[in-house]
Design an enzyme around this catalytic site. Structure first.
Site, PDB file in Angstrom:
ATOM      1  N   ARG A 198      12.095  37.209  42.225  1.00 16.03           N
ATOM      2  CA  ARG A 198      12.413  36.475  43.613  1.00 16.03           C
ATOM      3  C   ARG A 198      11.516  36.321  44.621  1.00 16.03           C
ATOM      4  NH1 ARG A 198      14.885  37.538  48.531  1.00 16.03           N
ATOM      5  NH2 ARG A 198      16.643  36.236  49.253  1.00 16.03           N
ATOM      6  N   LYS A 216       7.567  41.455  51.589  1.00 16.59           N
ATOM      7  CA  LYS A 216       8.246  42.621  52.388  1.00 16.59           C
ATOM      8  C   LYS A 216       7.469  43.670  53.210  1.00 16.59           C
ATOM      9  CE  LYS A 216      12.745  42.366  50.017  1.00 16.59           C
ATOM     10  NZ  LYS A 216      13.807  42.806  48.850  1.00 16.59           N
TER      11      LYS A 216
END
Length: 268
Positions: free
Chosen positions: A248, A214
């Protein structure tokens, strides 16, 4: 917690959720796995690498993403969910915030619903999840990043999602929470949430952490999306130390090895 036909001891063990984006436009791997044969090859790799859950998403949620119709999202995810469940003995999570997509996905074989809006984006989502009695992951999200007190507000927002779930008939034992790294938070806020993950346990539910590749990592290390593996692993290990249960990630093998090492140290 039972996810599919697998029992997950989220109080005493960690688990790795592998990301399978069957989209043309996801920020990291858009277009790589949106064909059935490529998707199945990727699931085979994830399973070989030791994945515990495969998270399938048919709509990109990157910044400035283009929303697609439910029918298109269903056409993307359901054939792949069915094929994965037919070929592999692995629980499947469906990453969607639309109740009709969730309904179709559960019928196709999805074992868990991963909702980035924490039941707040679609009033019918809670009814679908409760009707099928499947677990759900409720993520923190909001339409802006204007906070009075960041962590207090994150906890308050997540409590609203929990209340919606319980009032709508979802069992307490079926709920997982996600702090929503990268959603409605700038870099400083994402780092602050990461540094205060332990506070999430006050809500009393297992925590899923999703930091993989991210922008928090990209901005901090000044690296493009395909060079954020080490940064992701650092956040996964920090999450484990803070008591998170599910991670995740895109790179299953790397994170699993790092988490196993950290877990051995923590339990020594």
């Amino acid at each position: 917690m039972l996810i599919g036909n697998k029992s997950f001891d989220l109080k005493n063990h960690f688990y790795v959720m592998g990301i399978l984006n069957v989209t043309p436009d996801s920020f990291s791997d858009g277009g790589k796995y949106n064909k059935l044969d490529k998707a199945l090859m990727q699931v085979e790799r994830l399973v070989s690498d030791g994945v515990d859950i495969v998270d399938i998403g048919g709509e990109s949620t990157r910044p400035s993403y283009i929303e697609i119709s439910s029918s298109e999202e269903i056409s993307r995810v359901c054939p792949i969910i069915e094929a994965v469940k037919n070929r592999f003995d692995v629980p499947v999570s469906l990453d969607t915030c639309k109740s009709d997509v969730a309904e179709a996905g559960i019928v196709a074989g999805a074992d868990l619903i991963n909702d980035i809006w924490g039941l707040k984006g679609d009033d019918m989502m809670v009814k679908v999840i409760a009707k099928h009695d499947v677990p759900c992951c409720l993520m923190h999200n909001r339409k802006n990043n204007n906070y009075r007190n960041l962590m207090e507000d994150v906890l308050s927002d997540l409590q609203v999602s929990v209340d919606l779930a319980l009032e709508g008939g979802i069992g307490r034992e079926q709920i997982i929470l996600d702090p929503g790294i990268g959603f409605a938070k700038d870099l400083k806020q994402n780092l602050q949430v990461m540094n205060n993950l332990k506070m999430l346990h006050s809500l009393g539910f297992p925590i899923l952490l999703g930091t993989s590749r991210k922008s928090m990592i990209g901005f901090t290390l000044d690296l493009p999306v395909d060079q954020r593996e080490e940064g992701t692993l650092a956040t996964s290990v920090m999450g484990l130390m803070a008591g998170c249960s599910i991670f995740r990630v895109h790179d299953v093998k790397t994170n699993l090895r790092g988490l196993r090492m950290a877990d051995a140290v923590l339990k020594a």
